[in-house]
Scaffold this motif. Sequence first.
Motif, PDB file in Angstrom:
ATOM      1  N   VAL A  32       0.824  -1.223   0.000  1.00  0.00           N
ATOM      2  CA  VAL A  32       0.000   0.000   0.000  1.00  0.00           C
ATOM      3  C   VAL A  32       0.848   1.258   0.000  1.00  0.00           C
ATOM      4  O   VAL A  32       0.552   2.233  -0.691  1.00  0.00           O
ATOM      5  CB  VAL A  32      -0.957  -0.010   1.208  1.00  0.00           C
ATOM      6  CG1 VAL A  32      -1.794   1.267   1.238  1.00  0.00           C
ATOM      7  CG2 VAL A  32      -1.861  -1.237   1.165  1.00  0.00           C
ATOM      8  N   GLY A  33       1.903   1.279   0.819  1.00  0.00           N
ATOM      9  CA  GLY A  33       2.730   2.470   0.959  1.00  0.00           C
ATOM     10  C   GLY A  33       2.795   2.927   2.398  1.00  0.00           C
ATOM     11  O   GLY A  33       2.201   2.322   3.297  1.00  0.00           O
ATOM     12  N   THR A  34       3.532   4.002   2.627  1.00  0.00           N
ATOM     13  CA  THR A  34       3.738   4.515   3.979  1.00  0.00           C
ATOM     14  C   THR A  34       3.302   5.967   4.049  1.00  0.00           C
ATOM     15  O   THR A  34       2.746   6.510   3.115  1.00  0.00           O
ATOM     16  CB  THR A  34       5.214   4.380   4.374  1.00  0.00           C
ATOM     17  OG1 THR A  34       6.033   5.048   3.393  1.00  0.00           O
ATOM     18  CG2 THR A  34       5.640   2.909   4.448  1.00  0.00           C
ATOM     19  N   GLY A  35       3.591   6.603   5.169  1.00  0.00           N
ATOM     20  CA  GLY A  35       3.133   7.964   5.418  1.00  0.00           C
ATOM     21  C   GLY A  35       1.931   7.939   6.345  1.00  0.00           C
ATOM     22  O   GLY A  35       1.670   6.938   7.028  1.00  0.00           O
ATOM     23  N   PHE A  36       1.195   9.007   6.405  1.00  0.00           N
ATOM     24  CA  PHE A  36      -0.052   9.001   7.164  1.00  0.00           C
ATOM     25  C   PHE A  36      -1.003   7.985   6.523  1.00  0.00           C
ATOM     26  O   PHE A  36      -1.143   7.930   5.300  1.00  0.00           O
ATOM     27  CB  PHE A  36      -0.697  10.381   7.167  1.00  0.00           C
ATOM     28  CG  PHE A  36      -0.077  11.335   8.137  1.00  0.00           C
ATOM     29  CD1 PHE A  36      -0.431  11.313   9.484  1.00  0.00           C
ATOM     30  CD2 PHE A  36       0.876  12.248   7.722  1.00  0.00           C
ATOM     31  CE1 PHE A  36       0.149  12.178  10.383  1.00  0.00           C
ATOM     32  CE2 PHE A  36       1.472  13.128   8.619  1.00  0.00           C
ATOM     33  CZ  PHE A  36       1.111  13.084   9.951  1.00  0.00           C
ATOM     34  N   LYS A  45      -0.653  21.980  13.208  1.00  0.00           N
ATOM     35  CA  LYS A  45      -0.533  23.428  13.007  1.00  0.00           C
ATOM     36  C   LYS A  45      -0.479  23.751  11.514  1.00  0.00           C
ATOM     37  O   LYS A  45       0.379  24.485  11.033  1.00  0.00           O
ATOM     38  CB  LYS A  45       0.703  23.982  13.725  1.00  0.00           C
ATOM     39  CG  LYS A  45       0.710  23.718  15.231  1.00  0.00           C
ATOM     40  CD  LYS A  45       1.978  24.231  15.867  1.00  0.00           C
ATOM     41  CE  LYS A  45       1.944  24.083  17.381  1.00  0.00           C
ATOM     42  NZ  LYS A  45       1.910  22.675  17.817  1.00  0.00           N
ATOM     43  N   THR A  46      -1.425  23.184  10.787  1.00  0.00           N
ATOM     44  CA  THR A  46      -1.414  23.352   9.340  1.00  0.00           C
ATOM     45  C   THR A  46      -2.262  24.537   8.905  1.00  0.00           C
ATOM     46  O   THR A  46      -3.041  25.093   9.669  1.00  0.00           O
ATOM     47  CB  THR A  46      -1.976  22.096   8.642  1.00  0.00           C
ATOM     48  OG1 THR A  46      -3.388  22.047   8.867  1.00  0.00           O
ATOM     49  CG2 THR A  46      -1.335  20.830   9.169  1.00  0.00           C
ATOM     50  N   LYS A  47      -2.106  24.846   7.648  1.00  0.00           N
ATOM     51  CA  LYS A  47      -2.892  25.931   7.050  1.00  0.00           C
ATOM     52  C   LYS A  47      -4.300  25.462   6.687  1.00  0.00           C
ATOM     53  O   LYS A  47      -5.085  26.217   6.152  1.00  0.00           O
ATOM     54  CB  LYS A  47      -2.165  26.440   5.808  1.00  0.00           C
ATOM     55  CG  LYS A  47      -0.769  26.992   6.131  1.00  0.00           C
ATOM     56  CD  LYS A  47       0.027  27.272   4.878  1.00  0.00           C
ATOM     57  CE  LYS A  47       1.443  27.736   5.225  1.00  0.00           C
ATOM     58  NZ  LYS A  47       2.271  27.952   4.023  1.00  0.00           N
ATOM     59  N   GLN A  48      -4.572  24.180   6.981  1.00  0.00           N
ATOM     60  CA  GLN A  48      -5.885  23.616   6.632  1.00  0.00           C
ATOM     61  C   GLN A  48      -6.844  23.604   7.824  1.00  0.00           C
ATOM     62  O   GLN A  48      -7.893  23.004   7.769  1.00  0.00           O
ATOM     63  CB  GLN A  48      -5.692  22.163   6.152  1.00  0.00           C
ATOM     64  CG  GLN A  48      -4.615  21.992   5.089  1.00  0.00           C
ATOM     65  CD  GLN A  48      -5.079  22.444   3.727  1.00  0.00           C
ATOM     66  OE1 GLN A  48      -6.273  22.505   3.484  1.00  0.00           O
ATOM     67  NE2 GLN A  48      -4.152  22.766   2.846  1.00  0.00           N
ATOM     68  N   THR A  49      -6.452  24.221   8.950  1.00  0.00           N
ATOM     69  CA  THR A  49      -7.283  24.156  10.148  1.00  0.00           C
ATOM     70  C   THR A  49      -8.596  24.888   9.935  1.00  0.00           C
ATOM     71  O   THR A  49      -8.706  25.826   9.152  1.00  0.00           O
ATOM     72  CB  THR A  49      -6.546  24.762  11.350  1.00  0.00           C
ATOM     73  OG1 THR A  49      -6.144  26.081  11.003  1.00  0.00           O
ATOM     74  CG2 THR A  49      -5.347  23.935  11.722  1.00  0.00           C
ATOM     75  N   GLU A  76     -13.176  19.056   2.268  1.00  0.00           N
ATOM     76  CA  GLU A  76     -12.017  19.760   2.820  1.00  0.00           C
ATOM     77  C   GLU A  76     -11.100  18.802   3.579  1.00  0.00           C
ATOM     78  O   GLU A  76      -9.876  18.926   3.536  1.00  0.00           O
ATOM     79  CB  GLU A  76     -12.469  20.892   3.740  1.00  0.00           C
ATOM     80  CG  GLU A  76     -13.072  22.082   3.012  1.00  0.00           C
ATOM     81  CD  GLU A  76     -13.421  23.201   3.975  1.00  0.00           C
ATOM     82  OE1 GLU A  76     -13.414  22.957   5.196  1.00  0.00           O
ATOM     83  OE2 GLU A  76     -13.697  24.309   3.507  1.00  0.00           O
ATOM     84  N   GLN A  77     -11.707  17.858   4.298  1.00  0.00           N
ATOM     85  CA  GLN A  77     -10.916  16.883   5.047  1.00  0.00           C
ATOM     86  C   GLN A  77     -10.144  15.968   4.090  1.00  0.00           C
ATOM     87  O   GLN A  77      -8.975  15.651   4.327  1.00  0.00           O
ATOM     88  CB  GLN A  77     -11.831  16.066   5.958  1.00  0.00           C
ATOM     89  CG  GLN A  77     -12.450  16.898   7.073  1.00  0.00           C
ATOM     90  CD  GLN A  77     -13.633  16.215   7.731  1.00  0.00           C
ATOM     91  OE1 GLN A  77     -14.259  15.327   7.145  1.00  0.00           O
ATOM     92  NE2 GLN A  77     -13.964  16.637   8.941  1.00  0.00           N
ATOM     93  N   LEU A  95      -6.021  15.558   3.725  1.00  0.00           N
ATOM     94  CA  LEU A  95      -5.318  14.278   3.741  1.00  0.00           C
ATOM     95  C   LEU A  95      -4.541  14.058   2.441  1.00  0.00           C
ATOM     96  O   LEU A  95      -3.440  13.486   2.459  1.00  0.00           O
ATOM     97  CB  LEU A  95      -6.307  13.134   3.967  1.00  0.00           C
ATOM     98  CG  LEU A  95      -6.971  13.116   5.349  1.00  0.00           C
ATOM     99  CD1 LEU A  95      -8.051  12.052   5.401  1.00  0.00           C
ATOM    100  CD2 LEU A  95      -5.936  12.882   6.450  1.00  0.00           C
ATOM    101  N   LYS A  96      -5.092  14.521   1.332  1.00  0.00           N
ATOM    102  CA  LYS A  96      -4.369  14.419   0.061  1.00  0.00           C
ATOM    103  C   LYS A  96      -3.095  15.246   0.102  1.00  0.00           C
ATOM    104  O   LYS A  96      -2.042  14.818  -0.391  1.00  0.00           O
ATOM    105  CB  LYS A  96      -5.267  14.869  -1.088  1.00  0.00           C
ATOM    106  CG  LYS A  96      -4.610  14.728  -2.459  1.00  0.00           C
ATOM    107  CD  LYS A  96      -5.563  15.134  -3.579  1.00  0.00           C
ATOM    108  CE  LYS A  96      -4.888  14.999  -4.943  1.00  0.00           C
ATOM    109  NZ  LYS A  96      -5.802  15.395  -6.048  1.00  0.00           N
ATOM    110  N   ALA A  97      -3.169  16.449   0.702  1.00  0.00           N
ATOM    111  CA  ALA A  97      -1.975  17.291   0.826  1.00  0.00           C
ATOM    112  C   ALA A  97      -0.909  16.610   1.677  1.00  0.00           C
ATOM    113  O   ALA A  97       0.287  16.734   1.417  1.00  0.00           O
ATOM    114  CB  ALA A  97      -2.349  18.639   1.429  1.00  0.00           C
TER     115      ALA A  97
END
Length: 521
Positions: free
Chosen positions: A425-429, A516-520, A445-446, A450-452
Amino acid sequence: MSDNLYDVVIIGAGPVGLTAAGLLGHYGHTVAVIERHPSLYNLPRAGHIDHEIMRVVQLLGCAETFLTDAVACDTYTLKNGEGELLAEFPWSSAGISGWPSDFMMYQPVLEDALYSRAVDDPHVTFRRGFEVHGITTHDDYVEVHATAAASPDDFEGPAGDQQELIVRGRYLIGADGGRSFVRDWLGTEREDLGFSEMWLNADCRRKRPVAMDFDSGQWCDPRRPLTVFPLGKRHRRFEWALLPGETPEEMSKPAVAWELLSHLGLTSQDLSIVRQHVWKFEAKIAREWQRGRVFLAGDAAHTMPPFQGQGMCSGIRDVTNLAWKLDLVLRGISDAALLATYQEEREPNLRAWTTLSIETGRLTCTLDTEEAERRDKAYRNGTVEPMPQIPPLSGLVHEGPGAGELSLQSKVRRGDTVGLFDDVVGTGFTILSTVAEPASVLQAEQQAFLKALGAQIVYVGTDDSADITDIDGGYTRHLAERGWDVVITRPDFYVFGGGPLTGLGAMVDELAVLLKTKQTR
């Protein structure tokens, strides 16, 4: 010589520095590695990794090479000076990370694999043979000054002039060992946890099969404690405590090691000594692991006794934690304030492992005969005090049971591909549900957030409706035991949180705030 601006400069090309370079290159960031040795050190130091670190080795594509020589442990044995069995610890169980619990290894094999991975990455540049002598910080980058000594006129070629090197990076990681130049430059003090012992280490290559009373473990003999274990398939390590009055100079003589080996029935017909060295085992933790754009990792940040085999493992945990945070900051997804969580998250785990290593050493390696007899009696009676426990990760995690634990890696199938989850599958979040498609309960938006992040969003199940087939039912059982429908896992393989699928959106929102992202919202 002057280089362009790199994303990260790493000082030190031991296993911690090489892991950091591999991970950051994997994330797509430019890295410069500065190392004072002109080539790989090629001598053993650490001899053990656990399943968590093996999963990092897997991520870097080094597992196959590493396993050509590594040995999955079976049992770790403790005997007293009279040969009485005190305890046996089964190490052959499967770790939650998808690998056997523990491996014994010959460090140069691991380093060769890590170096090959990093040197083949176009994002990673090596500057070998350069001694760092200066660091200058600026508002938006760090400048490193290093020098390579002049080369003599010899059969390899004419004399070369001394070379000066300036390397600039947005961030700097000091992975330059226990005598760290970077730590000295920071001027940070180290907390001394009050453990200091001298041990003789003899790393040997086997010439023929060697018969031992046990493969891995300790002779808890107050007359002279001894540790034995394999260093992979071709080597063995023997460690003896120095007794009062013995000096490193005396104990470093080859005749001393051969005399001690002869007590085990071993001679030069059985072994050749690859390295003989007296180590000073210490427990010290730097008080400051970060200042601005400069970080410490591995032995530069902390040292511990080797009685749990977690020194190098802890350094690799450091950079695995730091690398994904640097990735988010460098990509502009998170604010630089995220990096302040590096020491906050890593130090409690490191301190717990250090305490456990100290207590293990004090329990098994005492030179006091009366204390040793009390210990032996406690083992006989089953009244040994429980050892300190390693707490779950705290920090950037959701509140609730299971958060901060290591995540499961099990076998899965996608189409015709079968293997461990990270390979398939892969790694990361990762957002993983065993009941339905996780994206089905997320707002646009969510999903964009997650895509970002580059998150994997998967439905893992036992029937054909799932994206991924849970071959052995491992994920289905694991989540059901915790009462979860879905789990969020971080890039360092720790669980952010788990719960009902209906609560996934709220967990994703919480993750955005904590990063602390810009997506909050």
